[in-house]
Scaffold this motif. Structure first.
Motif, PDB file in Angstrom:
ATOM      1  N   LEU A   1       0.665  -1.003  -0.722  1.00 39.55           N
ATOM      2  CA  LEU A   1      -0.425  -0.123   0.371  1.00 39.55           C
ATOM      3  C   LEU A   1       0.280   1.258  -0.084  1.00 39.55           C
ATOM      4  CD1 LEU A   1      -2.925   1.067   0.355  1.00 39.55           C
ATOM      5  CD2 LEU A   1      -2.760   1.731   3.226  1.00 39.55           C
ATOM      6  N   ALA A   2       1.810   1.591   0.708  1.00 33.79           N
ATOM      7  CA  ALA A   2       3.116   2.503   0.473  1.00 33.79           C
ATOM      8  C   ALA A   2       3.978   2.568  -0.434  1.00 33.79           C
ATOM      9  CB  ALA A   2       4.056   2.166   1.870  1.00 33.79           C
ATOM     10  N   ARG A   3       3.525   1.568  -1.571  1.00 34.25           N
ATOM     11  CA  ARG A   3       4.361   1.686  -2.513  1.00 34.25           C
ATOM     12  C   ARG A   3       3.180   2.676  -3.870  1.00 34.25           C
ATOM     13  NH1 ARG A   3       6.415  -3.642  -4.770  1.00 34.25           N
ATOM     14  NH2 ARG A   3       6.942  -2.511  -6.307  1.00 34.25           N
ATOM     15  N   ARG A   4       1.850   2.089  -3.225  1.00 36.31           N
ATOM     16  CA  ARG A   4       1.233   2.382  -4.292  1.00 36.31           C
ATOM     17  C   ARG A   4       0.746   4.013  -3.954  1.00 36.31           C
ATOM     18  NH1 ARG A   4      -0.900   3.497  -8.723  1.00 36.31           N
ATOM     19  NH2 ARG A   4      -2.560   3.484  -9.195  1.00 36.31           N
ATOM     20  N   LEU A   5       0.881   4.291  -2.815  1.00 34.37           N
ATOM     21  CA  LEU A   5       0.142   5.638  -2.124  1.00 34.37           C
ATOM     22  C   LEU A   5       1.401   6.929  -2.181  1.00 34.37           C
ATOM     23  CD1 LEU A   5      -0.361   5.058   1.385  1.00 34.37           C
ATOM     24  CD2 LEU A   5      -1.863   6.252  -0.529  1.00 34.37           C
ATOM     25  N   ARG A   6       3.071   5.762  -2.779  1.00 32.27           N
ATOM     26  CA  ARG A   6       3.857   6.864  -4.036  1.00 32.27           C
ATOM     27  C   ARG A   6       3.607   7.651  -5.241  1.00 32.27           C
ATOM     28  NH1 ARG A   6       7.191   4.069   0.087  1.00 32.27           N
ATOM     29  NH2 ARG A   6       7.668   2.853  -1.508  1.00 32.27           N
ATOM     30  N   GLY A   7       2.555   6.044  -5.241  1.00 26.05           N
ATOM     31  CA  GLY A   7       2.576   6.558  -6.327  1.00 26.05           C
ATOM     32  C   GLY A   7       2.852   5.586  -7.488  1.00 26.05           C
ATOM     33  N   GLU A   8       3.796   4.532  -7.605  1.00 29.40           N
ATOM     34  CA  GLU A   8       4.405   3.649  -8.067  1.00 29.40           C
ATOM     35  C   GLU A   8       3.063   2.579  -8.643  1.00 29.40           C
ATOM     36  OE1 GLU A   8       7.241   1.284  -6.016  1.00 29.40           O
ATOM     37  OE2 GLU A   8       6.466  -0.614  -7.449  1.00 29.40           O
ATOM     38  N   PRO A   9       3.038   2.391 -10.345  1.00 22.32           N
ATOM     39  CA  PRO A   9       2.620   1.940 -10.712  1.00 22.32           C
ATOM     40  C   PRO A   9       1.978   0.419 -10.462  1.00 22.32           C
ATOM     41  CG  PRO A   9       3.928   2.669 -12.684  1.00 22.32           C
ATOM     42  CD  PRO A   9       4.567   2.404 -10.854  1.00 22.32           C
ATOM     43  N   MET A  10       0.827   0.343 -10.419  1.00 20.39           N
ATOM     44  CA  MET A  10       0.508  -0.599 -10.266  1.00 20.39           C
ATOM     45  C   MET A  10       0.994  -2.599 -10.940  1.00 20.39           C
ATOM     46  SD  MET A  10      -2.277  -1.098  -7.891  1.00 20.39           S
ATOM     47  CE  MET A  10      -3.310  -2.980  -7.723  1.00 20.39           C
ATOM     48  N   ALA A  11       1.159  -2.504 -12.376  1.00 19.73           N
ATOM     49  CA  ALA A  11       1.542  -3.055 -12.607  1.00 19.73           C
ATOM     50  C   ALA A  11       2.883  -3.603 -12.121  1.00 19.73           C
ATOM     51  CB  ALA A  11       1.812  -3.006 -14.661  1.00 19.73           C
ATOM     52  N   TYR A  12       3.655  -2.799 -11.937  1.00 20.58           N
ATOM     53  CA  TYR A  12       4.652  -2.871 -10.974  1.00 20.58           C
ATOM     54  C   TYR A  12       4.304  -3.420  -9.652  1.00 20.58           C
ATOM     55  CZ  TYR A  12       7.992   0.286 -14.205  1.00 20.58           C
ATOM     56  OH  TYR A  12       8.064   0.300 -15.447  1.00 20.58           O
ATOM     57  N   ILE A  13       3.875  -2.684  -9.218  1.00 19.07           N
ATOM     58  CA  ILE A  13       3.372  -3.433  -7.818  1.00 19.07           C
ATOM     59  C   ILE A  13       2.886  -5.264  -7.814  1.00 19.07           C
ATOM     60  CG2 ILE A  13       2.059  -3.574  -5.978  1.00 19.07           C
ATOM     61  CD1 ILE A  13       2.298  -0.283  -5.943  1.00 19.07           C
ATOM     62  N   LEU A  14       2.250  -5.134  -8.962  1.00 20.43           N
ATOM     63  CA  LEU A  14       1.626  -6.685  -8.946  1.00 20.43           C
ATOM     64  C   LEU A  14       2.559  -7.590 -10.028  1.00 20.43           C
ATOM     65  CD1 LEU A  14      -2.053  -5.559 -10.198  1.00 20.43           C
ATOM     66  CD2 LEU A  14      -0.814  -6.969  -7.475  1.00 20.43           C
ATOM     67  N   GLY A  15       3.490  -7.003 -10.294  1.00 16.90           N
ATOM     68  CA  GLY A  15       4.692  -7.201 -11.208  1.00 16.90           C
ATOM     69  C   GLY A  15       4.289  -8.165 -12.388  1.00 16.90           C
ATOM     70  N   GLY A  16       3.379  -7.395 -12.547  1.00 10.20           N
ATOM     71  CA  GLY A  16       2.205  -8.375 -14.081  1.00 10.20           C
ATOM     72  C   GLY A  16       1.557  -6.861 -14.781  1.00 10.20           C
ATOM     73  N   ARG A  17       1.105  -7.185 -16.311  1.00 13.77           N
ATOM     74  CA  ARG A  17      -0.019  -6.698 -17.245  1.00 13.77           C
ATOM     75  C   ARG A  17      -0.686  -7.064 -18.488  1.00 13.77           C
ATOM     76  NH1 ARG A  17      -1.195  -1.629 -16.853  1.00 13.77           N
ATOM     77  NH2 ARG A  17      -1.338  -2.207 -14.958  1.00 13.77           N
ATOM     78  N   GLU A  18      -1.666  -7.312 -18.517  1.00 14.95           N
ATOM     79  CA  GLU A  18      -1.884  -8.486 -19.749  1.00 14.95           C
ATOM     80  C   GLU A  18      -2.273  -7.739 -20.962  1.00 14.95           C
ATOM     81  OE1 GLU A  18      -5.804 -10.001 -19.667  1.00 14.95           O
ATOM     82  OE2 GLU A  18      -5.976  -9.854 -21.594  1.00 14.95           O
ATOM     83  N   PHE A  19      -1.176  -8.266 -22.146  1.00 15.58           N
ATOM     84  CA  PHE A  19      -1.563  -7.877 -23.226  1.00 15.58           C
ATOM     85  C   PHE A  19      -2.000  -8.268 -24.112  1.00 15.58           C
ATOM     86  CE2 PHE A  19       1.090  -6.329 -26.963  1.00 15.58           C
ATOM     87  CZ  PHE A  19       0.846  -5.170 -27.080  1.00 15.58           C
ATOM     88  N   TYR A  20      -3.098  -7.742 -25.573  1.00 17.65           N
ATOM     89  CA  TYR A  20      -3.099  -8.573 -26.509  1.00 17.65           C
ATOM     90  C   TYR A  20      -3.531 -10.230 -25.498  1.00 17.65           C
ATOM     91  CZ  TYR A  20      -4.030  -8.516 -31.186  1.00 17.65           C
ATOM     92  OH  TYR A  20      -4.893  -8.427 -32.577  1.00 17.65           O
ATOM     93  N   GLY A  21      -4.331  -9.646 -24.918  1.00 15.26           N
ATOM     94  CA  GLY A  21      -5.079 -11.478 -23.994  1.00 15.26           C
ATOM     95  C   GLY A  21      -3.199 -12.440 -23.299  1.00 15.26           C
ATOM     96  N   LEU A  22      -2.108 -11.867 -23.688  1.00 18.61           N
ATOM     97  CA  LEU A  22      -0.804 -12.202 -22.760  1.00 18.61           C
ATOM     98  C   LEU A  22      -0.772 -11.755 -21.747  1.00 18.61           C
ATOM     99  CD1 LEU A  22       1.340 -12.201 -25.970  1.00 18.61           C
ATOM    100  CD2 LEU A  22      -0.423 -14.375 -25.116  1.00 18.61           C
ATOM    101  N   ALA A  23      -0.275 -12.433 -19.961  1.00 19.85           N
ATOM    102  CA  ALA A  23      -0.229 -12.242 -19.279  1.00 19.85           C
ATOM    103  C   ALA A  23       1.449 -12.162 -19.341  1.00 19.85           C
ATOM    104  CB  ALA A  23      -0.855 -13.752 -18.111  1.00 19.85           C
ATOM    105  N   LEU A  24       1.549 -10.802 -18.649  1.00 20.32           N
ATOM    106  CA  LEU A  24       3.081 -10.506 -19.173  1.00 20.32           C
ATOM    107  C   LEU A  24       3.507 -10.098 -18.105  1.00 20.32           C
ATOM    108  CD1 LEU A  24       3.168  -8.158 -22.212  1.00 20.32           C
ATOM    109  CD2 LEU A  24       4.232 -10.860 -22.182  1.00 20.32           C
ATOM    110  N   GLN A  25       4.681 -10.284 -17.938  1.00 18.97           N
ATOM    111  CA  GLN A  25       4.883 -10.218 -16.611  1.00 18.97           C
ATOM    112  C   GLN A  25       6.738  -8.708 -16.960  1.00 18.97           C
ATOM    113  OE1 GLN A  25       9.643 -12.384 -15.461  1.00 18.97           O
ATOM    114  NE2 GLN A  25       9.258 -10.914 -13.815  1.00 18.97           N
ATOM    115  N   VAL A  26       6.054  -7.905 -15.906  1.00 16.52           N
ATOM    116  CA  VAL A  26       6.794  -6.533 -16.233  1.00 16.52           C
ATOM    117  C   VAL A  26       7.702  -6.410 -14.532  1.00 16.52           C
ATOM    118  CG1 VAL A  26       5.048  -5.566 -17.216  1.00 16.52           C
ATOM    119  CG2 VAL A  26       4.910  -4.865 -15.429  1.00 16.52           C
TER     120      VAL A  26
END
Ligand code: SAM
Length: 255
Positions: free
Chosen positions: A29-54
Motif C-alpha cells: 500500500l505504501a508503494r502505491r501511495l508513493r504513486g508506483e504503478p500497479m503493474a510494477y507492484i503486482l509484477g504483471g500486465r495483460e497485453f493482447y490477451g497475454l499475461a506478461l511479467q513486467v
C-alpha cells in the motif's frame, strides 16, 4: 498474498489478517501511495490477451500498442513463414503477441537493455512461445545484413523536456524507453533511415508514434524511399501507427 478469490474475501470480511500478512499488505500500500504503478507492484500486465511479467526495467505495455499488433497481424498471413523484427521489445509484448498468433512466423526481438531482454525471455518461456529469438542490440546494429518481411517498433518518442516524464506512472518507467531527443523523434529518425536495408523487397515498416507525430513520421518514411505510406488511428481517433513499404520488387532473375 492471500491466494484467495473475491468470493472468499466477501465471505470472510470480518476475519483478521495475520500480522506478517498485514505488514506485507501495508508495504504494498505504501508503494502505491508513493504513486508506483500497479503493474510494477503486482509484477504483471495483460497485453493482447497475454499475461506478461513486467519489472521497472521494462515499459508497462499500453493498450494503445495493441493497435500496432493488429496492423501487423493484418499483413501477415497465418500460414506464411515470414521474418518479423520487433525493435525495442521491452517485456516482449509486441513480439510475443505476433509470435503467438502467427506460429509460422520467425520473430527477432531486440532491445538495448539486457535487463529488459531477461524479462522478455522469461515471458516467452512462461507463455511457451518458441518462435522468438532475443538479441541484445542498439536498433539494427547487431543484425548485420538480416532482412525482414515486417519490422515493427514502439520506440521511445516523447520529447526529452516533456513535463509528463516527471508525472504519474512515467516517473517510474525507464527513461530510455520513453524519451528520444528534443522533438521525440531521434530514435524514429534512426530506425527509418536504416530500415530499407533490413526490409525484403515489398517488406513493411510499422511504427507507433505520438498523436501529433504522424505527419513528420510519414515525411521521414517518404524521404527514406518508403512507399504506400499510411497512418492508422486508434479507437479515440488519434494518429497512432504509420506504416510504409519497401518499393523494391523481387527481380525475375532472382526468383
Ligand atoms: C516505448 S518502449 C517499448 C517496449 C515494448 N515494445 C512495448 O511496446 O511495451 C521502447 C523500448 O526501446 C528500447 N530501446 C531504447 N533505445 C534503444 C536502442 N537504441 N536500441 C534498441 N532498443 C532500444 C527500450 O529499452 C524500450 O524497451
Amino acid at each position: 498474498m492471500l491466494n484467495v478469490n473475491r468470493a472468499w474475501l466477501i465471505t470472510h470480511e470480518n476475519d483478521t489478517l495475520q500480522p506478517d500478512t498485514q505488514a506485507k499488505f501495508e508495504a504494498l500500500l505504501a508503494r502505491r501511495l508513493r504513486g508506483e504503478p500497479m503493474a510494477y507492484i503486482l509484477g504483471g500486465r495483460e497485453f493482447y490477451g497475454l499475461a506478461l511479467q513486467v519489472t521497472p526495467d521494462t515499459l508497462i505495455p499500453r493498450p494503445d500498442t495493441e493497435m500496432l499488433v493488429g496492423v501487423a497481424l493484418g499483413r501477415i498471413l497465418s500460414d506464411h513463414q515470414v521474418d518479423v523484427l520487433d525493435l525495442g521489445t521491452g517485456s516482449g509484448a509486441i513480439a510475443l503477441a505476433i509470435a503467438k498468433h502467427r506460429p509460422h512466423a520467425h520473430v527477432v526481438a531486440v532491445d538495448a537493455s539486457s535487463a529488459a531482454l531477461e524479462v522478455a525471455k522469461k515471458n516467452a518461456t512462461t507463455l511457451q512461445v518458441s518462435n522468438v529469438q532475443f538479441v541484445l542490440s542498439s536498433w539494427f546494429s547487431a543484425l548485420e545484413t538480416q532482412r525482414f518481411d515486417v519490422i515493427v517498433s514502439n520506440p521511445p518518442y516523447i520529447e526529452q523536456n516533456d513535463a509528463h516524464l516527471s508525472q504519474g506512472d512515467l516517473r517510474f518507467e525507464p527513461v530510455k524507453a520513453l524519451a528520444s531527443g528534443t522533438d521525440g523523434l531521434d530514435d524514429i529518425r534512426r530506425i527509418i533511415a536504416d530500415s530499407l536495408v533490413h526490409l525484403v523487397p515489398q517488406g513493411w515498416l510499422m511504427l507507433e508514434h505520438g498523436y501529433n507525430q504522424a505527419r513528420r513520421v510519414a515525411d521521414l518514411m517518404a524521404d527514406a524511399g518508403l512507399v504506400e505510406i499510411e497512418t492508422v488511428q486508434d479507437l479515440g481517433g488519434n494518429d497512432r501507427v504509420t506504416i510504409g513499404k519497401n518499393p523494391l520488387i523481387i527481380s525475375a532473375h532472382w526468383s
